[in-house]
Design an enzyme around this catalytic site. Structure first.
Site, PDB file in Angstrom:
ATOM      1  N   HIS A 372      20.615 -24.270  59.387  1.00 36.44           N
ATOM      2  CA  HIS A 372      21.319 -23.020  59.063  1.00 36.44           C
ATOM      3  C   HIS A 372      20.979 -22.471  57.688  1.00 36.44           C
ATOM      4  O   HIS A 372      21.734 -21.645  57.164  1.00 36.44           O
ATOM      5  CB  HIS A 372      22.836 -23.236  59.096  1.00 36.44           C
ATOM      6  CG  HIS A 372      23.395 -23.500  60.450  1.00 36.44           C
ATOM      7  ND1 HIS A 372      23.943 -22.514  61.241  1.00 36.44           N
ATOM      8  CD2 HIS A 372      23.499 -24.641  61.155  1.00 36.44           C
ATOM      9  CE1 HIS A 372      24.373 -23.037  62.369  1.00 36.44           C
ATOM     10  NE2 HIS A 372      24.115 -24.333  62.351  1.00 36.44           N
ATOM     11  N   LYS A 563      32.456 -12.193  52.641  1.00 40.97           N
ATOM     12  CA  LYS A 563      31.655 -13.390  52.917  1.00 40.97           C
ATOM     13  C   LYS A 563      31.887 -14.349  51.769  1.00 40.97           C
ATOM     14  O   LYS A 563      32.493 -13.972  50.772  1.00 40.97           O
ATOM     15  CB  LYS A 563      30.172 -13.052  53.038  1.00 40.97           C
ATOM     16  CG  LYS A 563      29.647 -12.190  51.886  1.00 40.97           C
ATOM     17  CD  LYS A 563      28.201 -11.774  52.093  1.00 40.97           C
ATOM     18  CE  LYS A 563      28.013 -10.604  52.999  1.00 40.97           C
ATOM     19  NZ  LYS A 563      27.368 -10.919  54.273  1.00 40.97           N
ATOM     20  N   ARG A 564      31.395 -15.566  51.894  1.00 38.84           N
ATOM     21  CA  ARG A 564      31.549 -16.492  50.778  1.00 38.84           C
ATOM     22  C   ARG A 564      30.882 -15.915  49.525  1.00 38.84           C
ATOM     23  O   ARG A 564      29.919 -15.154  49.612  1.00 38.84           O
ATOM     24  CB  ARG A 564      30.917 -17.844  51.130  1.00 38.84           C
ATOM     25  CG  ARG A 564      31.751 -18.645  52.078  1.00 38.84           C
ATOM     26  CD  ARG A 564      33.070 -19.072  51.464  1.00 38.84           C
ATOM     27  NE  ARG A 564      32.877 -20.051  50.430  1.00 38.84           N
ATOM     28  CZ  ARG A 564      33.360 -21.303  50.453  1.00 38.84           C
ATOM     29  NH1 ARG A 564      34.113 -21.710  51.459  1.00 38.84           N
ATOM     30  NH2 ARG A 564      33.128 -22.135  49.461  1.00 38.84           N
ATOM     31  N   LYS A 569      23.907 -14.168  47.955  1.00 39.82           N
ATOM     32  CA  LYS A 569      24.440 -13.059  48.762  1.00 39.82           C
ATOM     33  C   LYS A 569      24.571 -11.774  47.929  1.00 39.82           C
ATOM     34  O   LYS A 569      24.712 -10.695  48.461  1.00 39.82           O
ATOM     35  CB  LYS A 569      25.791 -13.444  49.373  1.00 39.82           C
ATOM     36  CG  LYS A 569      25.683 -14.585  50.395  1.00 39.82           C
ATOM     37  CD  LYS A 569      27.051 -14.970  50.937  1.00 39.82           C
ATOM     38  CE  LYS A 569      27.048 -16.231  51.786  1.00 39.82           C
ATOM     39  NZ  LYS A 569      26.590 -16.016  53.176  1.00 39.82           N
ATOM     40  N   THR A 673      26.511 -13.563  60.246  1.00 44.60           N
ATOM     41  CA  THR A 673      27.166 -13.217  61.512  1.00 44.60           C
ATOM     42  C   THR A 673      28.183 -12.108  61.288  1.00 44.60           C
ATOM     43  O   THR A 673      28.492 -11.343  62.204  1.00 44.60           O
ATOM     44  CB  THR A 673      27.868 -14.448  62.131  1.00 44.60           C
ATOM     45  OG1 THR A 673      28.574 -15.122  61.084  1.00 44.60           O
ATOM     46  CG2 THR A 673      26.886 -15.394  62.775  1.00 44.60           C
ATOM     47  N   LYS A 677      29.286  -8.569  63.446  1.00 47.27           N
ATOM     48  CA  LYS A 677      30.666  -8.139  63.750  1.00 47.27           C
ATOM     49  C   LYS A 677      30.896  -6.706  63.294  1.00 47.27           C
ATOM     50  O   LYS A 677      31.535  -5.906  63.995  1.00 47.27           O
ATOM     51  CB  LYS A 677      31.672  -9.080  63.074  1.00 47.27           C
ATOM     52  CG  LYS A 677      31.630 -10.498  63.613  1.00 47.27           C
ATOM     53  CD  LYS A 677      32.357 -11.499  62.725  1.00 47.27           C
ATOM     54  CE  LYS A 677      31.952 -12.932  63.092  1.00 47.27           C
ATOM     55  NZ  LYS A 677      32.318 -13.941  62.083  1.00 47.27           N
TER      56      LYS A 677
HETATM   57  N1  CJB Z   1      25.704 -21.494  56.549  1.00 47.68           N
HETATM   58  O1  CJB Z   1      27.964 -21.259  56.488  1.00 47.68           O
HETATM   59  C1  CJB Z   1      26.954 -21.924  56.219  1.00 47.68           C
HETATM   60  N2  CJB Z   1      27.075 -23.122  55.584  1.00 47.68           N
HETATM   61  C2  CJB Z   1      26.018 -23.913  55.300  1.00 47.68           C
HETATM   62  O2  CJB Z   1      26.185 -24.988  54.737  1.00 47.68           O
HETATM   63  C3  CJB Z   1      24.733 -23.468  55.656  1.00 47.68           C
HETATM   64  C4  CJB Z   1      24.604 -22.247  56.285  1.00 47.68           C
HETATM   65  C5  CJB Z   1      25.593 -20.185  57.258  1.00 47.68           C
HETATM   66  O3  CJB Z   1      25.524 -20.421  58.646  1.00 47.68           O
HETATM   67  C6  CJB Z   1      25.632 -19.229  59.391  1.00 47.68           C
HETATM   68  C7  CJB Z   1      25.630 -19.598  60.848  1.00 47.68           C
HETATM   69  O4  CJB Z   1      24.344 -19.957  61.253  1.00 47.68           O
HETATM   70  C8  CJB Z   1      24.533 -18.248  59.039  1.00 47.68           C
HETATM   71  O5  CJB Z   1      24.774 -17.039  59.719  1.00 47.68           O
HETATM   72  C9  CJB Z   1      24.479 -17.999  57.533  1.00 47.68           C
HETATM   73  O6  CJB Z   1      23.350 -17.220  57.208  1.00 47.68           O
HETATM   74  C10 CJB Z   1      24.426 -19.325  56.801  1.00 47.68           C
HETATM   75  O7  CJB Z   1      24.511 -19.122  55.409  1.00 47.68           O
END
Ligand code: CJB
Length: 828
Positions: A372, A563-564, A569, A673, A677
């Site tokens: 991810h 978002k975080r 970001k 994601t 949305k």
């Molecule tokens: N992502 O939320 C997280 N935590 C992590 O530790 C690594 C990745 C996010 O995952 C989402 C689902 O795949 C992605 O859409 C996003 O870009 C990514 O930062």
């Protein structure tokens, strides 16, 4: 289990029967639960009593389906998915379960006849925040889709006693409070202490002679009980209910007693606390793991419990383990569950006495890995010292996997020591460590990224050598989001409008939204669509007034970044744009009447130990305080930052948004994601060519998407040339003025030191190239302003965004997983 026997009461032999769906029956059930489960009369009940009784009533309706599904899945023994995820960011359950069971109308009517407002009870639910952000929310969307598509599957994870912290602001700065989500009761879970697993840790390994064969075994030092809690995961109005099984740590009595008997009561209690700490709290780091021992304990705890649970409870009697690849695929949601690989090997070899090669052949087909991230710091590594101390047998197994892998690498690529070192599962620097992403890549049948660009970059860069070594192993599955929660529930007005236009059925076949395209040219539809947006803005305004005492002014464009908080970001880029507008007005270079009225909404939690992210939160609040109260702006520019952004708030903010900010540095956001949305709810995106933005733009078209910034190859090139933020600062007067204003203390009551670290980081490091993309961003925002002035054209674009983003349903993602990785057809 009761036998079919003439002496038993006939009801004891009957399957569970769901109650009929009439309002009267619902009232009866509800009051029964209130009286006999909560132990109160309606007249004396609290809102919490009523909420819990309602939740129990909804459960009653789903129960028969659930028990039947569990029974059926076990009977059929079809190939299924075990989704292993350390996070599930579920959001509130009541509304989702009412919708899935098609009970919303009945419940509303039934409760009204008891003088109860369903909305009041909805608001009472504390959402289970068992995840940090995108990754955990994706897992929640996936289990929704798996149930809706009737795929045999189970989700496994951790029942954290405290989920993601509750964020508050004190003087504009983040302060974290514990999230005691279980405090008022948890009506959606079923504890199953009978199914507890014992999970061992520590100790040493030893060799022993097994009828002439020398084998290894693990002699652990301590253990804990993993107690499962089951949650229903209902499909959308399809009569299916899957299971999410979350593990909770409980001290084993043997463990306590040993110490207790030695007379050290305090030590016994301390030991119990130690064991139970394992599932106490969700680590609040998103994408930046801290490498804490407790985190590895959590990871091993839940995957070991899950593997044993699957092998002990899900397989038919006498199941031949050689056939496991036709029976199960364990999907590893990022590196967090990767320790499952050596655990699975250990079980097959040490406990089930398979030979190494046979065990490895099975393992290589039973696991698949989803990556991810692209951030190197997000790829987990565990120091060998720590891993070996906690899981000594697993470390031995990892070494052997690595040895055999490196032999194969040498055979294939020759004795290129550099290459071998780069591909080794064991890193030597800065300390000897296990690279979990490499372990997952070597072991997994497939490895996937989460958007086209991301998967391409994994193949080309992060895991390039592995792609060469394992041709065909890498694939892509672009993320998706569940249209049930993020359209049907979050945006009921838009849902009704869509249904009125194209009929129903779209909630499980989201590509059908395409049929909306012609309506973009229909003036009446556009008016109705704009009316829905206005309603959603008013509703958000009410929510924010009640929650935080702030309102949204009529006629403002809602420009949203939720978002975080992470530097990549680039919340800072948006702050710079706001400051630029503000500075322009107060310096007289922009006439205030030329400012298109906008409210910038932020929502973001920062990891508690991430100092820069917390400073950025402080800066956003500080800028808001000044901008919102400066009369020279005449209320045309507002900054709103509601604390504690979570799924519940997302469901209100997203449908109200006009503009969606997806402005990460190209090549850093794996997918995103939230971007999906927003587009599905008719917001236009201002974004870089990053993550799934690329696919969103391709689908909605360039005219309906505000692209800016460098592409990923341009970022790489600038990086290679040597990026100097100073060059951009010097060259751009607007940028200089914005940064200088922050540096001057204008947002910190004259105290220049407060945001000095933010400013100097931008000027002298700027790892995520905010300054390089600033000019392009501001220009894109000017195009947004101009476009927004033509409301008819804007609405047309918004409708086309909805119509063209049906691809981003998580049902499609799951279909792709089935086709490309799992090969687990739905169960009819
Ligand atoms: N992502 O939320 C997280 N935590 C992590 O530790 C690594 C990745 C996010 O995952 C989402 C689902 O795949 C992605 O859409 C996003 O870009 C990514 O930062």
């Amino acid at each position: 289990m009761p036998e079919s026997h003439s002496s038993l009461h006939p009801l004891a032999l009957a399957p569970v029967i769901a109650p009929p769906s009439t309002a009267d029956e619902f009232v009866e059930r509800f009051l029964h639960n209130l009286n006999f489960d909560r132990g109160v009369a309606l007249s004396a009940s609290s809102a919490n009593d009523r909420y819990l009784a309602l939740a129990h009533t909804v459960r009653d309706y789903l129960m028969a389906r659930w028990l039947e599904d569990v029974r059926h899945q076990k009977e059929v023994q079809a190939k299924g998915v075990c989704y292993l995820s350390a996070e599930y960011l579920l959001g509130r359950q009541l509304d989702n379960n009412l919708l899935a069971a098609d009970l919303t109308e009945v419940a509303t009517e039934a409760l009204a006849s008891c003088g109860i407002d369903l909305d009041e009870l909805r608001a009472h639910e504390v959402e289970p925040g068992l995840g940090n952000g995108g990754l955990g929310r994706l897992a929640a969307c996936f289990i929704d889709s798996l149930a809706t598509m009737a795929v045999p599957s189970i989700g496994y994870g951790i029942r954290y006693e405290y989920g993601i912290f509750r964020q508050t602001f004190v003087d504009g700065q983040q302060v974290e409070q514990p999230d005691a989500w279980l405090a008022l009761g948890s009506p959606w879970e079923f504890a199953r202490p009978e199914d507890a697993q014992t999970i061992a840790f520590g100790g040493h390994t030893e060799k022993y002679d097994d009828e002439g064969v020398t084998r290894s075994r693990w002699v652990p030092a301590w253990n804990v009980q993993a107690v499962p809690y089951n949650y229903m995961v209902p499909g959308f109005q399809n009569g299916r209910v899957n299971t999410l099984r979350l593990w909770s740590a409980v001290a084993t009595s043997a463990f306590d007693l040993r110490i207790f008997n030695s007379g050290d009561y305090e030590e016994a209690v301390r030991a119990q606390t130690y064991a139970e700490n394992i599932s106490k709290v969700l680590y609040p780091e998103d994408s930046t793991p801290q490498g804490k021992e407790l985190r590895l304990q959590q990871q091993y705890f839940f995957v070991a419990a899950s593997i044993h649970d699957f092998l002990d409870n899900m397989l038919a009697d006498g199941f031949d383990l050689a056939n496991l690849p036709e029976r199960v695929i364990f999907q590893l949601n990022d590196t967090h569950p990767v320790i499952a690989v050596p655990e699975f090997m250990r079980v097959l070899i040490d406990e089930r006495h398979l030979e190494w090669d046979a065990a490895w052949a099975i393992t290589r087909q039973c696991f698949a890995y989803t990556c991810h991230t692209l951030l190197p710091e997000a790829l987990e590594v565990w120091p060998v010292e720590l891993l070996g101390r906690l899981l000594p047998r697993h470390l031995e197994i990892i070494y052997r996997i690595n040895d055999e892998f490196l032999v194969a690498v040498r055979e294939r690529f020759g004795d290129d020591e550099m290459l071998v070192r780069n591909m080794s599962i064991i890193a030597e620097h800065p300390v000897r460590s296990v690279r979990m992403a490499y372990l997952a890549t070597v072991a997994g049948a497939k490895v996937n990224g989460v958007a086209e660009l991301h998967s391409q970059l994994l193949r080309d860069k992060v895991l390039h050598d592995f792609d060469a070594f394992f041709p065909g192993k890498f694939t892509n599955v672009t993320n998706g989001v569940t249209p049930r929660r993020f359209l049907r529930l979050a945006n009921p007005e838009l849902s009704s409008l869509i249904t009125a236009a194209i009929g129903d059925g779209w909630a499980t076949d989201l590509e059908r939204l395409r049929e909306l395209e012609p309506f973009a040219e229909d003036a009446e539809f556009r008016t109705a669509f704009a009316g829905v947006k206005a309603v959603n803005k008013r509703r958000l305004s009410e929510v924010l007034r009640e929650r935080d005492g702030v309102e949204i002014s009529d006629g403002h464009m809602l420009d949203v970044m939720v978002k975080r908080l992470h530097e990549y970001k680039r919340q800072l880029l948006k702050v710079l744009h706001i400051v630029t507008t503000y500075e322009g007005v107060i310096s007289g270079r922009i006439a205030v009447s030329d400012v298109v009225p906008r409210t910038a909404i932020f929502g973001a939690k920062a990891a508690p130990g991430y100092a820069m992210a917390k400073r950025i939160i402080h800066l956003i609040n500080a800028v808001g305080e000044v901008v919102n109260t400066d009369p020279r702006l005449e209320g045309r520019l507002k900054v709103v930052f509601p604390p504690n952004y979570n799924v519940t708030l997302a469901e209100r903010v997203i449908p109200a948004a006009d503009l969606s900010e997806q402005i990460s540095l190209a090549g850093k956001e794996a997918s995103g994601t939230g971007n999906m949305k927003f587009a599905l709810n008719g917001a236009l995106t201002i974004g870089t060519d990053d993550g799934a933005n690329v696919e969103i733009r391709e689908l909605v078209g360039d005219d309906h998407f505000y692209l800016f910034g460098m592409s990923e190859p341009e970022v790489s090139e600038l990086s290679a040339r040597g990026y100097r933020p100073q060059d951009f600062y010097q060259a751009d007067e607007g940028l200089r003025r914005a940064i200088d204003l922050i540096a001057s203390g204008a947002f910190s009551r004259g105290d220049r030191s407060v945001f000095e670290p933010v400013v100097s980081n931008l000027l002298y490091e700027d790892r995520f190239m905010v300054l390089a993309d600033y000019a392009s961003y501001v220009a894109a925002q000017e195009r947004v302003d101009a476009a927004y002035a033509d409301q008819e054209a804007w609405t047309r674009s918004a409708i086309l965004n909805v119509a063209r983003t049906g691809f981003f349903s998580s049902d499609r993602s799951i279909r792709d997983y089935i086709d490309r990785i799992w090969h687990t057809p739905p169960l009819v």
